[in-house]
Design a protein around this motif. Structure first.
Motif, PDB file in Angstrom:
ATOM      1  N   ILE A  59      40.147 -21.784  12.422  1.00  0.00           N
ATOM      2  CA  ILE A  59      40.534 -22.296  11.021  1.00  0.00           C
ATOM      3  C   ILE A  59      39.269 -23.381  10.557  1.00  0.00           C
ATOM      4  CG2 ILE A  59      42.939 -22.012  11.364  1.00  0.00           C
ATOM      5  CD1 ILE A  59      43.080 -25.187  12.066  1.00  0.00           C
ATOM      6  N   LEU A  60      38.473 -23.672  11.445  1.00  0.00           N
ATOM      7  CA  LEU A  60      37.399 -24.551  11.013  1.00  0.00           C
ATOM      8  C   LEU A  60      36.219 -24.119  12.135  1.00  0.00           C
ATOM      9  CD1 LEU A  60      35.834 -26.802   9.235  1.00  0.00           C
ATOM     10  CD2 LEU A  60      36.734 -28.343  11.330  1.00  0.00           C
ATOM     11  N   VAL A  61      34.950 -23.775  11.616  1.00  0.00           N
ATOM     12  CA  VAL A  61      33.900 -23.702  12.610  1.00  0.00           C
ATOM     13  C   VAL A  61      32.842 -24.569  11.535  1.00  0.00           C
ATOM     14  CG1 VAL A  61      32.153 -21.927  13.212  1.00  0.00           C
ATOM     15  CG2 VAL A  61      34.657 -21.251  13.213  1.00  0.00           C
ATOM     16  N   MET A  62      32.232 -25.383  12.165  1.00  0.00           N
ATOM     17  CA  MET A  62      31.349 -26.354  11.739  1.00  0.00           C
ATOM     18  C   MET A  62      29.882 -26.290  12.824  1.00  0.00           C
ATOM     19  SD  MET A  62      31.104 -30.559  12.044  1.00  0.00           S
ATOM     20  CE  MET A  62      32.873 -30.564  11.301  1.00  0.00           C
ATOM     21  N   PRO A  63      28.839 -25.587  11.874  1.00  0.00           N
ATOM     22  CA  PRO A  63      27.566 -25.363  12.578  1.00  0.00           C
ATOM     23  C   PRO A  63      27.042 -26.625  13.209  1.00  0.00           C
ATOM     24  CG  PRO A  63      27.401 -24.645  10.345  1.00  0.00           C
ATOM     25  CD  PRO A  63      28.758 -25.120  10.593  1.00  0.00           C
ATOM     26  N   LEU A  64      26.542 -26.696  14.317  1.00  0.00           N
ATOM     27  CA  LEU A  64      25.973 -27.932  14.862  1.00  0.00           C
ATOM     28  C   LEU A  64      24.307 -27.821  15.206  1.00  0.00           C
ATOM     29  CD1 LEU A  64      28.890 -29.062  17.271  1.00  0.00           C
ATOM     30  CD2 LEU A  64      28.277 -29.912  14.993  1.00  0.00           C
ATOM     31  N   SER A  65      23.740 -28.797  15.390  1.00  0.00           N
ATOM     32  CA  SER A  65      22.335 -28.608  16.128  1.00  0.00           C
ATOM     33  C   SER A  65      22.272 -29.476  17.551  1.00  0.00           C
ATOM     34  CB  SER A  65      21.019 -29.436  15.256  1.00  0.00           C
ATOM     35  OG  SER A  65      21.137 -28.585  14.053  1.00  0.00           O
ATOM     36  N   ASN A  97      25.360 -30.397  30.442  1.00  0.00           N
ATOM     37  CA  ASN A  97      26.243 -30.901  30.007  1.00  0.00           C
ATOM     38  C   ASN A  97      25.734 -31.287  28.444  1.00  0.00           C
ATOM     39  OD1 ASN A  97      28.021 -31.423  32.212  1.00  0.00           O
ATOM     40  ND2 ASN A  97      26.880 -33.067  32.639  1.00  0.00           N
ATOM     41  N   ILE A  98      26.673 -30.912  27.461  1.00  0.00           N
ATOM     42  CA  ILE A  98      26.113 -30.707  26.097  1.00  0.00           C
ATOM     43  C   ILE A  98      27.370 -31.632  25.225  1.00  0.00           C
ATOM     44  CG2 ILE A  98      25.714 -29.543  23.916  1.00  0.00           C
ATOM     45  CD1 ILE A  98      25.421 -27.106  25.619  1.00  0.00           C
ATOM     46  N   LYS A  99      26.886 -32.632  24.408  1.00  0.00           N
ATOM     47  CA  LYS A  99      27.805 -33.605  23.703  1.00  0.00           C
ATOM     48  C   LYS A  99      27.233 -33.688  22.366  1.00  0.00           C
ATOM     49  CE  LYS A  99      26.404 -38.067  24.945  1.00  0.00           C
ATOM     50  NZ  LYS A  99      26.803 -39.461  25.751  1.00  0.00           N
ATOM     51  N   THR A 100      28.124 -33.955  21.343  1.00  0.00           N
ATOM     52  CA  THR A 100      27.656 -34.174  19.826  1.00  0.00           C
ATOM     53  C   THR A 100      27.379 -35.622  19.723  1.00  0.00           C
ATOM     54  OG1 THR A 100      29.912 -34.125  19.322  1.00  0.00           O
ATOM     55  CG2 THR A 100      28.951 -32.173  19.206  1.00  0.00           C
ATOM     56  N   GLU A 101      26.856 -35.843  18.407  1.00  0.00           N
ATOM     57  CA  GLU A 101      27.056 -37.414  18.164  1.00  0.00           C
ATOM     58  C   GLU A 101      28.554 -37.339  17.505  1.00  0.00           C
ATOM     59  OE1 GLU A 101      24.739 -39.733  17.601  1.00  0.00           O
ATOM     60  OE2 GLU A 101      23.382 -38.380  19.240  1.00  0.00           O
ATOM     61  N   ASN A 102      28.729 -38.328  16.964  1.00  0.00           N
ATOM     62  CA  ASN A 102      30.094 -38.690  16.539  1.00  0.00           C
ATOM     63  C   ASN A 102      30.355 -37.712  15.337  1.00  0.00           C
ATOM     64  OD1 ASN A 102      32.736 -40.027  16.571  1.00  0.00           O
ATOM     65  ND2 ASN A 102      32.373 -41.236  14.833  1.00  0.00           N
ATOM     66  N   LEU A 103      31.551 -36.986  15.642  1.00  0.00           N
ATOM     67  CA  LEU A 103      31.706 -36.071  14.249  1.00  0.00           C
ATOM     68  C   LEU A 103      33.087 -36.238  13.497  1.00  0.00           C
ATOM     69  CD1 LEU A 103      31.046 -32.450  16.097  1.00  0.00           C
ATOM     70  CD2 LEU A 103      29.695 -33.639  14.572  1.00  0.00           C
ATOM     71  N   LYS A 120      35.703 -37.288  23.765  1.00  0.00           N
ATOM     72  CA  LYS A 120      35.981 -38.709  23.937  1.00  0.00           C
ATOM     73  C   LYS A 120      35.689 -39.676  22.728  1.00  0.00           C
ATOM     74  CE  LYS A 120      31.207 -39.466  25.728  1.00  0.00           C
ATOM     75  NZ  LYS A 120      30.631 -39.970  26.864  1.00  0.00           N
ATOM     76  N   ASN A 121      36.205 -40.729  22.868  1.00  0.00           N
ATOM     77  CA  ASN A 121      36.179 -41.688  21.732  1.00  0.00           C
ATOM     78  C   ASN A 121      36.856 -41.037  20.564  1.00  0.00           C
ATOM     79  OD1 ASN A 121      34.543 -43.252  23.256  1.00  0.00           O
ATOM     80  ND2 ASN A 121      32.775 -42.509  22.365  1.00  0.00           N
ATOM     81  N   LEU A 122      38.021 -40.569  20.763  1.00  0.00           N
ATOM     82  CA  LEU A 122      38.621 -39.725  19.717  1.00  0.00           C
ATOM     83  C   LEU A 122      39.505 -40.872  18.756  1.00  0.00           C
ATOM     84  CD1 LEU A 122      39.773 -36.842  22.017  1.00  0.00           C
ATOM     85  CD2 LEU A 122      37.948 -36.850  20.246  1.00  0.00           C
ATOM     86  N   LYS A 123      39.418 -40.363  17.287  1.00  0.00           N
ATOM     87  CA  LYS A 123      40.505 -40.943  16.492  1.00  0.00           C
ATOM     88  C   LYS A 123      41.111 -39.767  15.789  1.00  0.00           C
ATOM     89  CE  LYS A 123      37.905 -45.235  16.205  1.00  0.00           C
ATOM     90  NZ  LYS A 123      37.067 -46.014  15.260  1.00  0.00           N
ATOM     91  N   ILE A 124      42.189 -40.077  15.250  1.00  0.00           N
ATOM     92  CA  ILE A 124      43.012 -39.108  14.452  1.00  0.00           C
ATOM     93  C   ILE A 124      43.605 -40.048  13.397  1.00  0.00           C
ATOM     94  CG2 ILE A 124      44.931 -37.656  14.381  1.00  0.00           C
ATOM     95  CD1 ILE A 124      45.007 -37.176  17.164  1.00  0.00           C
ATOM     96  N   VAL A 161      33.321 -37.609  19.698  1.00  0.00           N
ATOM     97  CA  VAL A 161      32.188 -37.111  20.423  1.00  0.00           C
ATOM     98  C   VAL A 161      32.821 -35.905  21.271  1.00  0.00           C
ATOM     99  CG1 VAL A 161      30.166 -37.466  22.037  1.00  0.00           C
ATOM    100  CG2 VAL A 161      30.961 -39.498  20.310  1.00  0.00           C
ATOM    101  N   PHE A 162      32.445 -34.797  20.853  1.00  0.00           N
ATOM    102  CA  PHE A 162      32.897 -33.678  21.476  1.00  0.00           C
ATOM    103  C   PHE A 162      31.831 -33.177  22.894  1.00  0.00           C
ATOM    104  CE2 PHE A 162      35.350 -34.053  17.743  1.00  0.00           C
ATOM    105  CZ  PHE A 162      36.748 -33.550  18.324  1.00  0.00           C
ATOM    106  N   GLU A 163      32.421 -32.758  23.634  1.00  0.00           N
ATOM    107  CA  GLU A 163      31.630 -32.315  24.739  1.00  0.00           C
ATOM    108  C   GLU A 163      31.906 -30.882  25.509  1.00  0.00           C
ATOM    109  OE1 GLU A 163      30.974 -36.535  26.934  1.00  0.00           O
ATOM    110  OE2 GLU A 163      33.136 -35.751  27.047  1.00  0.00           O
TER     111      GLU A 163
END
Length: 169
Positions: free
Chosen positions: A145-151, A101-107, A51-55, A87-89
């Motif tokens: 094509i992209l793998v980003m480690p997260l906590s 439910n798991i979500k990230t900070e703004n990535l 959500k809150n997606l920007k391109i 913010v990915f969920e």
């Protein structure tokens, strides 16, 4: 006895009517998705689970989008390098069988997209190493094509995760 039969009959009829309505909605959604894919064959189709997606700094609503089967945002983009932000969920199943439910900070990240391919960008509740091990063992119909480690933080327990952008093969 008669009341029980009447209640069961009413429940079955209501279930049948709701089933037909939901099947109709799903059929319309699938037709819309097929039309979207056909109209954008030469563009990169990206499924974004967040959500809150920007391109490229613009809100996703300014792009040609539709909603996917899992309620993700699906966008058609021209080939080339694009920056994504949001913010990915995801939802994971806990040890007790409870949904978490798991979500990230703004990535923010950038990927180079090719026309005619379908991409998926979402988070997973396992580490990049676990993802790589799983793909080696079981194979995959997609290429990362992209793998980003997260906590990640889920219900007071520290957990490793990753954001993965995958492309169909």
């Amino acid at each position: 006895m008669n009341n029980t039969i009447l209640i069961v009959a009413v429940v079955v009829v209501i279930w049948a009517v709701l089933f037909v309505i939901m099947m109709s909605f799903n059929k319309k959604r699938q037709a819309k998705a097929n039309e979207f894919n056909n109209n954008n064959k030469d563009r990169a189709i990206v499924h974004l689970y967040g959500k809150n997606l920007k391109i490229d700094g613009n809100d996703i609503s300014q792009f040609d989008t539709t909603t996917g089967e899992s309620m993700e945002k699906v966008v058609a983009l021209d080939a080339g390098k694009h920056s994504f932000e949001g913010v990915f969920e995801t939802t994971a199943v806990g040890a007790a069988g409870k949904n978490i439910n798991i979500k990230t900070e703004n990535l923010q990240f950038e990927v180079d997209l090719q026309g005619g391919h379908t991409y998926s960008a979402g988070i997973y509740d396992y580490s990049p190493e676990d993802r790589e091990r799983y793909i080696k063992e079981y194979g995959s119909s997609v290429q990362d094509i992209l793998v980003m480690p997260l906590s990640l933080y889920k219900e007071s327990d520290y957990a490793a995760g990753c954001l993965a952008v995958s492309c169909d093969k």
